[in-house]
Scaffold this active site. Structure first.
Site, PDB file in Angstrom:
ATOM      1  CG  LEU A  55      50.841 -54.270  14.866  1.00  8.26           C
ATOM      2  CD1 LEU A  55      49.459 -54.097  15.594  1.00  8.26           C
ATOM      3  CD2 LEU A  55      50.947 -53.706  13.308  1.00  8.26           C
ATOM      4  CG  ASP A  56      54.913 -60.047  16.239  1.00  2.49           C
ATOM      5  OD1 ASP A  56      54.298 -60.544  15.405  1.00  2.49           O
ATOM      6  OD2 ASP A  56      55.550 -60.397  17.015  1.00  2.49           O
ATOM      7  CG  HIS A  57      55.361 -58.141  20.990  1.00  2.75           C
ATOM      8  ND1 HIS A  57      56.474 -57.810  21.841  1.00  2.75           N
ATOM      9  CD2 HIS A  57      56.065 -59.295  20.262  1.00  2.75           C
ATOM     10  CE1 HIS A  57      57.586 -58.571  21.680  1.00  2.75           C
ATOM     11  NE2 HIS A  57      57.230 -59.124  20.600  1.00  2.75           N
ATOM     12  CG  ASP A  58      47.653 -55.789  19.896  1.00  2.00           C
ATOM     13  OD1 ASP A  58      46.812 -56.224  20.624  1.00  2.00           O
ATOM     14  OD2 ASP A  58      47.142 -54.714  19.461  1.00  2.00           O
ATOM     15  CD  GLN A  65      60.233 -56.042  19.839  1.00  2.00           C
ATOM     16  OE1 GLN A  65      60.980 -55.110  19.648  1.00  2.00           O
ATOM     17  NE2 GLN A  65      61.006 -57.350  20.362  1.00  2.00           N
TER      18      GLN A  65
END
Length: 766
Positions: A228-231, A226
């Site tokens: 990383l996904d928000h990066d 999560q």
């Protein structure tokens, strides 16, 4: 920049292999970092052979040029063949002597790699590489604007010099397969499919006790996933409420949670995603959703994707970022957390990761500042930022992705390729990378260094938008818990906190994340599962039993969809049997691998493309466990926090009489005529042997049996199925064949994923 490198981590670790041949196996973790004094690190970092500021300047003329590469080649030729020294553009190359100035990477040898490092530096300088920058006149001034040097932009622009907008914020998602809009333009897909909530109820209701991950992935698979996904991706609703379009989810009549009164009129609300300007107007220009943040793995969740956000998070002193006195994210006047991404407070584990990397940035900034007091705030900030981004990239590519997809899922890195489009694929962000929703546990725990609870666990539902809880608990115990628990299996099952109580009770703000995932895919016009398979070069499935070996799931899918060519992408991806060595199916594995290869290969600032060999080794020898331990009070994390693999092993033995036949024969020759009974008694001794077939039980702290094993032919056993750290007991199960045991049970403490308790032995009488 290299002069600061070995001060960045404050630790040392010996590399066991080059960065191209890393030992990534769980059974052979890399050596843990040990603390050292700064003075020692400075001595180790000293380059005794050449200019430590510009090691590629082999002839020490103050510039790096092709003549430096030629100097190295000459030295190699001299050492291998001897003879005359070649010249560059008509001039003589200075004879520096064997292995002195030409050993650029300081590995004790002159090789082609040294020449390649010179060439790479020339390439970086011509195309814009990292150099310290000056502090801007005002906080809102763009520090990359007119300084004559280059750092990675905040909004992602300028990474690709030929197409500067590639990977930048507010650009359209791309597609792997053709869209499946009902009208080919913008109308949602799936009009002939069942309600997303009906599908959720049929295939995604989780078993009460859940199903833990079969490959021993820890909770960090979803915590990092999560974060990383928000990066890398974010789809937003239209900025103006007047532009919002509802695409609500039908709730089946009598749904026990969302329509308990049986009205048949209940829905779960969804607003359609914003689309790129100029799209959604015709079949030639179908609707394309927007990625509101940078696509790059560039720490945008930490630093922001706009200059305004980035500036709002800084102290503008000593290169530091804003942080509360207790090491948490700063807040605004209304108590809302401030972070690089607007989703930072979604749950306390995610918020803890944000706080962790703010601490890491500030730790680095303080070390850089202390070692180099003449640097400006901007110089310190940009250097610390570059290191943090490199750490994020290394953890993603060297720990997270190999754990999730297997060691060889991604192709080897071969350098920057400006022809690669790094843009986020709609199928990736809206379906494949939402696998993490199936891996979350229904509770979040708080563990100490001994692996035991320091606070009562809370339900996942209570962890949503509750960042103020961290003021009581801190982040240390949450991160320890994440490393010390197994995640749920990656499948279609999703825990109740996400499937029924997301953000509140049904009817009072509650949502079903499974339904939202399916409906969002239809909103984005994603093609069906088989069409996406064909688009990535795989064969379409002809039947439901080719997708999954689970007979019950085959039947459910056929009942819901009827046609194997009509399955919603998210459902098909998670229904698919796992690929060998991966925790995901073949299709998901390929989609995710493709996306991260493009993000890596198309990134001019990717750490392996911009850093020296020694710098790369330093980054790659810094694990997520290291970053957690040097920024918290945690001291007992396993080397690879993405796996939780403790073991308890021992042997069950018994004493049994053994006749020593050789001694008996020898004694027989000496004592002929003696009483036979007496001679026999002298030839028998007690021997300890392993007992096969003994059942042992593993009990948790509540006294419940959580696992059983049976001893092998040597009496050996091993427990390796643990879903969390904590106190355990091992005992021999009662049996008619066993008359007594030396100990009723043995108490044990499993403190981390690296706890391997041996010699837990029992002696029995049979």
């Amino acid at each position: 920049m290299a002069r600061f490198w070995n001060r960045w981590t404050g630790r040392s670790k010996t590399s066991q292999s080059t960065h191209k041949k890393r030992d990534k196996t769980r059974k052979s973790p890399r050596r843990r970092l040990k603390s050292e004094t700064l003075e020692t690190r400075q001595l180790l970092a000293a380059n005794l052979f050449h200019n430590e500021l510009i090691p590629e300047d082999t002839n020490e003329d103050g510039v790096v040029s092709a003549i430096d590469a030629l100097t190295i080649i000459n030295e190699i030729n001299r050492q291998t063949r001897g003879g005359d020294v070649a010249t560059g553009d008509g001039g003589q190359v200075e004879d520096r002597g064997r292995g002195r100035m030409t050993d650029v990477n300081n590995d004790g040898r002159d090789t082609a790699l040294d020449a390649l490092m010179v060439i790479n530096r020339l390439h970086r300088e011509r195309n814009g590489g990292f150099n310290p920058v000056q502090k801007p006149e005002t906080p809102n001034e763009d520090p990359t604007g007119d300084l004559g040097t280059e750092v990675r932009s905040v909004d992602g622009t300028g990474n690709n010099l030929e197409t500067p907008e590639l990977g930048s914020a507010d650009t359209a998602l791309i597609r792997i397969a053709e869209n499946d809009y009902a009208d080919g333009i913008s109308e949602p897909a799936g009009e002939d499919r069942p309600s997303a909530r009906e599908i959720s109820n049929t295939v995604s209701a989780a078993a009460p006790d859940g199903t833990t991950n079969e490959r021993d992935l820890s909770s960090f698979v979803f915590i990092w996933g999560q974060f990383l996904d928000h990066d890398i991706d974010l789809s937003l609703q239209p900025a103006n409420e007047a532009d919002e379009i509802a695409f609500d989810i039908e709730v089946p009549t009598g749904d026990p949670l969302f329509d308990p009164a049986g009205t048949g009129e209940e829905t779960i609300h969804l607003t359609r995603s914003d689309i790129a300007e100029g799209t959604g107007t015709s079949i030639d220009t179908p609707a394309e959703q927007v990625n509101a943040i940078t696509a790059w793995v560039d720490g945008s969740q930490v630093y922001g994707s706009t200059q305004t956000v980035a500036d709002s998070l800084r102290e503008f002193e000593g290169g530091r970022m804003l942080m509360s006195d207790d090491g948490l994210l700063p807040t605004d006047d209304n108590g809302n957390v401030l972070a690089g991404d607007i989703r930072a407070s979604e749950n306390i584990a995610l918020t803890s990761m944000h706080a962790l990397f703010i601490r890491e940035h500030n730790r680095l900034a303080d070390e850089i500042s202390a070692a180099n007091p003449d640097l400006t705030d901007e110089e310190i900030y940009q250097q610390a930022r570059e290191i943090v981004i490199a750490e994020l990239q290394s953890i993603t590519y060297n720990e997270f992705l190999p754990a999730l997809l297997g060691e060889d899922a991604l192709a080897e890195y071969e350098g920057y390729d400006s022809s690669v489009d790094p843009s986020i694929a709609n199928e990736f962000s809206t379906a494949a990378f939402r696998f993490g929703h199936t891996t979350l546990n229904d509770t979040i725990g708080f563990y100490g260094n001994d692996g035991l609870d320091v606070e009562d666990a809370i339900s996942l539902a209570d962890a949503f938008f509750n960042s103020s809880l961290l003021e009581e608990t801190g982040i240390d115990s949450i991160l320890k818990s994440g490393a010390s628990t197994l995640s749920q299996e990656t499948d279609l099952e999703v825990v109740d906190s996400l499937r029924n109580f997301l953000f509140g009770q049904p009817g009072s703000g509650g949502f079903d994340l499974v339904s939202l995932n399916i409906q969002r895919g239809r909103d984005h016009g994603l093609a069906d599962f088989n069409s996406v398979r064909e688009a990535i070069g795989l064969e379409a499935y002809d039947s439901f039993d080719q997708i999954t070996s689970d007979v019950e799931l085959q039947g459910k899918l056929e009942t819901l969809y009827g046609d194997v060519n009509n399955i919603d992408l998210w459902v098909g991806l998670l229904a698919e049997d796992h690929a060998e060595g991966s925790s995901l199916g073949e299709t998901s594995t390929l989609i995710i691998a493709d996306q991260f290869e493009r993000l890596r290969d198309g990134d001019r600032f990717y750490y392996e493309n911009t850093m020296t060999s020694s710098e790369i080794r330093e980054i790659e020898n810094t694990t997520l466990a290291d970053i957690i331990e040097r920024n918290t009070t945690n001291t007992s994390l396993q080397s690879n926090v993405f796996f939780f693999t403790p073991t308890i092993a021992g042997t069950v033995t018994t004493d049994t009489p053994v006749v020593e036949q050789v001694a008996n024969q020898q004694r027989g020759r000496q004592d002929r005529g003696n009483d036979r009974r007496s001679r026999g008694s002298n030839d028998i001794r007690q021997s300890t042997v392993g007992v096969e077939g003994v059942t042992l039980e593993l009990l948790d702290s509540e006294g419940d049996v959580v696992d059983t094993v049976i001893t092998n032919s040597d009496g050996n056993y091993e427990f390796d199925s643990f879903d969390r750290s904590g106190e355990y007991q091992v005992r021999v199960a009662s049996s008619n064949e066993i008359t007594s045991v030396n100990s009723d049970s043995i108490d044990l403490l499993v403190s981390s994923g690296d706890s391997h308790l041996k010699n837990v032995d029992f002696s029995v009488m049979v």
